[in-house]
Design a protein around this motif. Structure first.
Motif, mmCIF file in Angstrom:
data_model
loop_
_atom_site.group_PDB
_atom_site.id
_atom_site.type_symbol
_atom_site.label_atom_id
_atom_site.label_comp_id
_atom_site.label_asym_id
_atom_site.label_seq_id
_atom_site.Cartn_x
_atom_site.Cartn_y
_atom_site.Cartn_z
ATOM 1 N N GLU A 659 -0.796 4.864 7.214
ATOM 2 C CA GLU A 659 0.114 5.605 8.083
ATOM 3 C C GLU A 659 0.443 4.694 9.256
ATOM 4 O OE1 GLU A 659 1.382 8.687 8.029
ATOM 5 O OE2 GLU A 659 0.360 9.451 6.236
ATOM 6 N N ALA A 682 -1.301 10.731 13.055
ATOM 7 C CA ALA A 682 -1.548 9.848 11.905
ATOM 8 C C ALA A 682 -2.996 9.990 11.438
ATOM 9 C CB ALA A 682 -1.244 8.402 12.278
ATOM 10 N N ILE A 686 -3.788 11.190 7.501
ATOM 11 C CA ILE A 686 -4.202 10.246 6.455
ATOM 12 C C ILE A 686 -5.355 10.806 5.605
ATOM 13 C CG2 ILE A 686 -5.890 8.921 7.797
ATOM 14 C CD1 ILE A 686 -4.330 6.431 6.477
#
Ligand code: SF4
Length: 686
Positions: A659, A682, A686
């Motif tokens: 990411e 992020a 992930i």
């Protein structure tokens, strides 16, 4: 440690556990379409973090008093149920909560609730950009009744207290200031007339809720506008409020229209405590010395509150933004972990600037603020059984945020940073006078990672040789930041032309005449650094003096703007092709930094075309077609950035999921608030 802070205090019938009040903040959570879930979660997390008494953001006592579309109005049953839920949530977590009763007056936005804003007199407001309508006698007495009814409603909804909002230039404060109160009836005319409305409101509130229900009043210690409330009238108002039944006086500073900054990073912490101390002395002089006085504005460390409390002239300190930056600011300090508190750096970017609109208030250093339900802390995810192994590439703000989030979620994390120091672009900002706390943010984040046992590999540029390492990871966050963008311009190769990171790294190497190409926030910061007369922030006394105060007259309101002399070691020119210099800087801060640049003699050039860089400087053509040389010993390029994503090819080769966050994810509208928020998101994605 912090003996004065961690001592209980009585506010009327209420005993608060310590001397830090969580001050009112308008969050734009109040009117979210979620039945109050986000607001309740926000407050709950603060109580769990040690908050004692919380004062809510302002709730309008009637439709005309709403400050904008994100403000709740007490007349509205839906909003009452949001407030009931908030009060219950605070109590469930063992906290105390006061509802702030609010009327914006001429600071209401025109058109809100379908009418012209109301005010004591029809005096144009620069803040709401409108001429309000002078209130009629019926509207004034009706507003008094609305405050009283609102207080009773607050008690019925389960609140422990109310705070009447009478500062920061809102309606009740507009009545006390000659600037905005030009009335000749009993609600104006002289000092007694001007303070009649706040005193009548307090009396009515007291009568409505009885003597056992705590009532706080937030009054203005200094309006900091021309023709603001004179100090003698401020002191007399404090005494009158004491006699009308206030259980505590909170002292706010400045109006939204004030030419003196009050809450920006440029203001030294604790600057305004002198006004609250003056209020306390006035109360003592009138035999009301036992009435608790709460100082506010620009405290960002518990240690500063301790210092102010130890002087003995105030009883409590209200801190607001520090509770956004770290919900556990009080709890950590109480546990001796003061150095682990995430500091509010007074950037205002995710809080005050957003509170004027409708976007959810959050925090640059704590992007979970306002999003507690979306991003719960680990205990709420105790079912997490799998510990993944993740790499974060880049230790700027986005990478640091991603790393602490992943580690907090129970994963193994390693951070790789190409530079020898963490912090990325934020490290540059930390060099600017007044922004030392930006560097402290990076230091504290690094310490937190060490506590979370996250290895930080500095000087390690992840590349082709790391494929094997990357294959051992369950995922990677790419937070490699940006590199400076180079414009197309003849003369770029000349030896006196440099990119902005080099200028920040060694400003002393630059000559006395500097031309900066580019006019964004980085250029403004750099100009500030290059013209700063010292690398440190001004002291409280220097700040007050530079704004026409003297130490001895600290409790005397002033009307002036900065009297700062324009003696700087350098002549700096900031240039922008089109648009305003510093356009991306938030509205609550831009005017302050631009004023400082102007006072330092920085030349600002816009609406120009760059033609060429020569040995003598930069040749530009103005909108009138005239060609001129901006003479310079050095030319600094601050013409934007492009994403640094070289590592992505290696990640594809390694076949590892990844990411991106921060500058690596894109540079359009990039700023530190977005970078940290992307780091958080992020890590959860992930
Ligand atoms: Fe403080 Fe900036 Fe966070 Fe606002 S956004 S609370 S000013 S650090």
């Amino acid at each position: 440690m912090f003996d004065h802070v961690f001592k209980p205090c009585d506010i009327g019938a209420l005993t608060v556990p310590h001397r830090i009040v969580m001050g009112a903040m308008h969050l734009n959570l109040e009117t979210l379409d979620d039945g109050g879930a986000a607001l309740a979660a926000f407050y709950t997390e603060r109580v769990r973090g040690g908050a004692g008494l919380i004062v809510t953001g302002g709730t309008a006592v009637n439709g005309a008093g709403a400050g904008g579309p994100g403000y709740g109005v007490l007349d509205d049953e839906d909003h009452r149920s949001v407030l009931r839920r908030a009060a219950r949530a605070v109590h469930d977590a063992d906290g105390l909560v006061a509802l702030q009763l609010f009327h914006a007056g001429r600071y209401a936005l025109p058109g809100e609730h379908g009418s012209t804003p109301l005010a004591p007199s029809a005096v144009y407001s620069r803040f709401s950009r409108t001429v309000p309508r002078a209130m009629t006698e019926e509207e004034i007495t009706g507003t008094v009744a609305d405050f009283a009814r609102a207080a009773r409603t607050a008690r019925e909804l389960g609140f422990d207290a109310v705070e009447v909002m009478g500062s920061e230039g809102y309606l009740l404060n507009q009545f006390t200031a000659p600037l905005t109160n030009r009335r000749s009836d009993r609600w104006g005319g002289d000092a007694e007339g001007r303070r009649r409305l706040p005193v009548e409101v307090l009396r009515a509130v007291r009568a409505a809720v009885g003597t056992a229900f705590p009532v706080l009043f937030r009054m203005s210690g200094a309006d900091l506008v021309t023709d603001g409330t004179p100090w003698q009238e401020t002191a007399a108002l404090a005494v009158a409020l004491a006699e009308a039944g206030a259980d505590a006086l909170a002292v706010g500073i400045g109006w939204h229209e004030s030419p003196v900054p009050t809450v920006q990073a440029q203001v030294p912490p604790g600057t305004w405590a002198g006004y609250a101390e003056g209020v306390k002395r006035a109360l003592r002089g009138a035999g009301h010395g036992e009435l608790p006085v709460i100082a506010s504005n620009r405290f960002n460390r518990i240690a500063q509150a301790e210092e102010a409390l130890a002087r003995g002239d105030i009883d409590l300190v209200a801190m607001a933004r520090p509770f956004l930056a770290d919900a556990a600011v009080v709890g950590k300090s109480r546990a001796g972990r003061d150095a682990s508190v995430d500091l509010c750096i007074a950037c205002n970017e995710a809080c005050i600037d957003r509170s004027f609109g409708t976007e959810r208030v959050s925090c640059l250093v704590n992007p979970r603020a306002g999003y507690e339900r979306e991003f719960p802390r680990l205990p709420a995810r105790s079912s997490l059984t799998y510990r993944g192994r993740y790499a974060v590439i880049g230790a700027g703000l986005a990478g640091l945020e991603a790393a602490r989030t992943l580690a907090g979620l129970g994963h193994e994390v390693e951070v790789y940073e190409a530079a020898d120091e963490p912090g990325g672009q934020f490290r540059m900002a930390a060099r600017v006078p007044g922004k030392a706390d930006f560097g402290e943010t990076v230091r504290r984040r690094v310490r937190e990672l060490a506590e979370l046992r996250v290895p930080l590999h500095l000087g390690h540029r992840v590349g082709a040789g790391d494929v094997h390492l990357l294959r051992t990871m369950d995922g990677v966050i790419v937070a490699t930041g940006v590199r400076p963008r180079r414009p197309e311009l003849p003369g770029l190769a000349l030896p006196h032309v440099l990119d902005y990171p080099r200028a920040f790294a060694d400003p002393d190497a630059l000559g006395p005449r500097i031309a900066i190409i580019g006019g964004g926030g980085i250029a403004v910061d750099l100009a500030h650094l290059l013209t700063g007369r010292s690398s440190t922030a001004p002291t409280r006394e220097e700040f007050l003096a530079s704004h026409a105060f003297t130490t001895s007259s600290r409790t005397t309101p002033v009307a002036g703007t900065s009297g700062r002399p324009a003696e700087t070691p350098r002549r700096v020119t900031v240039m922008r092709r089109s648009g305003r210099i510093g356009a991306g800087i938030g509205p609550s801060t831009r005017w302050v930094v631009m004023e400082e640049l102007r006072a330092a003699g920085v030349r600002l050039l816009t609406d120009i075309a760059y033609q060429e860089i020569t040995r003598d400087g930069v040749i530009v053509v103005g909108a009138d077609g005239n060609r001129q040389l901006v003479d310079a010993d050095h030319v600094v390029l601050a013409t934007g950035q492009e994403s640094e994503r070289d590592v992505v090819a290696t990640l594809h080769r390694a076949g590892v999921p990844f990411e991106t966050a921060g500058g690596a994810a894109g540079t359009d509208g990039l700023n530190a608030v977005r970078a940290t928020a992307q780091g958080l998101r992020a890590a959860h994605r992930i």
